[in-house]
Design a protein around this motif. Structure first.
Motif, mmCIF file in Angstrom:
data_model
loop_
_atom_site.group_PDB
_atom_site.id
_atom_site.type_symbol
_atom_site.label_atom_id
_atom_site.label_comp_id
_atom_site.label_asym_id
_atom_site.label_seq_id
_atom_site.Cartn_x
_atom_site.Cartn_y
_atom_site.Cartn_z
ATOM 1 N N SER A 21 0.827 -1.207 0.000
ATOM 2 C CA SER A 21 0.000 0.000 0.000
ATOM 3 C C SER A 21 0.861 1.256 0.000
ATOM 4 O O SER A 21 0.538 2.251 -0.659
ATOM 5 C CB SER A 21 -0.936 0.000 1.214
ATOM 6 N N LEU A 22 1.986 1.226 0.727
ATOM 7 C CA LEU A 22 2.871 2.387 0.764
ATOM 8 C C LEU A 22 3.484 2.656 -0.611
ATOM 9 O O LEU A 22 3.569 3.814 -1.043
ATOM 10 C CB LEU A 22 3.969 2.168 1.801
ATOM 11 N N LEU A 29 0.719 9.401 -5.541
ATOM 12 C CA LEU A 29 0.975 10.791 -5.179
ATOM 13 C C LEU A 29 1.966 11.439 -6.150
ATOM 14 O O LEU A 29 1.823 12.613 -6.520
ATOM 15 C CB LEU A 29 1.506 10.872 -3.750
ATOM 16 N N ALA A 30 2.978 10.664 -6.580
ATOM 17 C CA ALA A 30 3.947 11.194 -7.540
ATOM 18 C C ALA A 30 3.264 11.522 -8.868
ATOM 19 O O ALA A 30 3.539 12.568 -9.480
ATOM 20 C CB ALA A 30 5.076 10.195 -7.746
ATOM 21 N N LEU A 31 2.381 10.639 -9.304
ATOM 22 C CA LEU A 31 1.648 10.909 -10.536
ATOM 23 C C LEU A 31 0.755 12.136 -10.391
ATOM 24 O O LEU A 31 0.624 12.943 -11.318
ATOM 25 C CB LEU A 31 0.813 9.686 -10.924
ATOM 26 N N TRP A 215 -5.598 10.851 -9.695
ATOM 27 C CA TRP A 215 -4.499 10.166 -9.001
ATOM 28 C C TRP A 215 -4.564 10.376 -7.497
ATOM 29 O O TRP A 215 -4.361 9.439 -6.725
ATOM 30 C CB TRP A 215 -3.151 10.664 -9.535
ATOM 31 N N PHE A 216 -4.858 11.607 -7.055
ATOM 32 C CA PHE A 216 -4.972 11.868 -5.615
ATOM 33 C C PHE A 216 -6.154 11.117 -5.021
ATOM 34 O O PHE A 216 -6.087 10.633 -3.880
ATOM 35 C CB PHE A 216 -5.108 13.365 -5.348
ATOM 36 N N VAL A 222 -6.420 4.005 -1.634
ATOM 37 C CA VAL A 222 -5.425 3.057 -1.129
ATOM 38 C C VAL A 222 -5.324 3.139 0.391
ATOM 39 O O VAL A 222 -5.265 2.125 1.091
ATOM 40 C CB VAL A 222 -4.052 3.322 -1.785
ATOM 41 N N VAL A 223 -5.310 4.360 0.921
ATOM 42 C CA VAL A 223 -5.223 4.545 2.376
ATOM 43 C C VAL A 223 -6.445 3.950 3.060
ATOM 44 O O VAL A 223 -6.328 3.214 4.066
ATOM 45 C CB VAL A 223 -5.083 6.044 2.715
ATOM 46 N N LEU A 224 -7.630 4.246 2.530
ATOM 47 C CA LEU A 224 -8.858 3.737 3.141
ATOM 48 C C LEU A 224 -8.931 2.215 3.049
ATOM 49 O O LEU A 224 -9.358 1.540 4.009
ATOM 50 C CB LEU A 224 -10.075 4.369 2.465
ATOM 51 N N GLU A 225 -8.512 1.670 1.922
ATOM 52 C CA GLU A 225 -8.537 0.218 1.759
ATOM 53 C C GLU A 225 -7.609 -0.459 2.772
ATOM 54 O O GLU A 225 -7.938 -1.511 3.318
ATOM 55 C CB GLU A 225 -8.125 -0.159 0.330
#
Length: 238
Positions: A21-22, A29-31, A215-216, A222-225
Motif C-alpha cells: 500500500s505504501l 501521489l507522484a503521478l 491520481w490523488f 489506497v489509504v482507506l482500503e
C-alpha cells in the motif's frame, strides 16, 4: 484481539499489505504531483497562445513555433491547388463533405510554403481567386502529420491527399524546395463558397487538473482500503 498478542502470521500479512500500500501510495501521489506541474505548464502555454492571438503576426523564422501567429511575404503560385483530407461538417442543410484547400506560396527567399487556406466543400480541389504580385499571408505552422501504413494513397491525378506531407505534396506540384511544414491561414469568415480558414491559433487542451484529482483520489482509496484491511485482520477470530 484486545489485550492479546497479535499472531506472527497476521503481523506478516499486515506488514506485507502495508508495504504494498505504501508503494502504491507513493506512486499515485507522484503521478498526481506530476499532473499538477503539467497543469500549470499547459496553463502558461494557453495564456501565451491567447496573448499571441491578440498581437500582430511576427515574421516567419527558420524555426517557427506552432503557438505563435506568423506572417510570410512573397507571392501566390497561380494554377496549383491540392486537396487534403476527407472531412464531414454539419450545416443547416445536413452533413457536407469536404477537405482542406492547399495552395503554394513562394516566399521572398524562393522557398515554397504550402498554405492551408481552409475547409472547402467537395471531393477535389478547385481554384479560388488570389491576389497577383506581392502578398502577405498570416497564420500558424503545422508540422507534417504521421500516419500508419494503412493510410489511403494519394490521388495524384486529382491532387487529393490523405496525408499532410509537405514534401510529397510539393513534389506533386513539381517543386524542389518546399518548407517542411504547412502554414495554416487564420482569418475572418470568408465570402460565400470560399475556403473557411482557421478562426484562431490552436489551443491545446488542458485536462491535467482532472488527471491530478484522479491520481490523488486513488491515493486516498489506497489509504482507506488499507485501514479497512487492518480492521478486518484485527477482528478475525483467533
Amino acid at each position: 484481539m484486545t489485550g492479546q498478542a497479535l499472531p506472527r502470521a497476521r503481523w506478516r500479512r499486515l506488514i506485507g499489505m502495508g508495504v504494498f500500500s505504501l508503494v502504491m501510495l507513493v506512486l499515485l501521489l507522484a503521478l498526481g504531483v506530476w499532473q499538477v506541474h503539467r497543469w500549470h505548464y499547459k496553463d502558461r502555454i494557453q495564456q501565451e497562445i491567447r496573448a499571441a492571438q491578440l498581437r500582430a503576426p511576427v515574421p516567419l523564422g527558420p524555426k517557427p513555433s506552432p503557438y505563435e501567429k506568423v506572417a510570410l511575404r512573397g507571392a501566390w503560385v497561380s494554377g496549383k491547388v491540392a486537396f487534403y483530407g476527407d472531412q464531414i461538417r454539419n450545416s443547416p442543410k445536413g452533413p457536407l463533405q469536404g477537405g482542406q484547400l492547399i495552395v503554394p506560396f513562394r516566399g521572398e527567399d524562393g522557398v515554397v510554403v504550402l498554405v492551408d487556406l481552409g475547409w472547402v466543400q467537395g471531393r477535389a480541389p478547385h481554384a479560388v481567386p488570389l491576389p497577383e504580385g506581392k502578398a502577405v499571408v498570416s497564420g500558424y505552422v503545422q508540422a507534417p502529420q504521421k500516419f500508419g501504413p494503412f493510410a489511403p494513397a494519394p490521388n495524384l491525378a486529382r491532387m487529393v491527399f490523405y496525408k499532410l506531407d509537405p514534401a510529397a505534396i510539393g513534389a506533386a506540384f513539381g517543386f524542389h524546395r518546399v518548407a517542411p511544414f504547412t502554414l495554416v491561414a487564420v482569418g475572418p469568415k470568408p465570402v460565400a463558397g470560399g475556403p473557411i480558414p482557421a478562426p484562431s491559433l490552436p489551443l491545446p487542451p488542458n485536462n491535467s487538473e482532472q488527471y491530478a484529482l484522479t491520481w490523488f483520489g486513488l491515493a486516498l482509496v489506497v489509504v482507506l482500503e488499507y485501514i479497512f484491511y487492518v480492521r478486518k485482520v484485527l477482528l478475525e477470530p483467533a
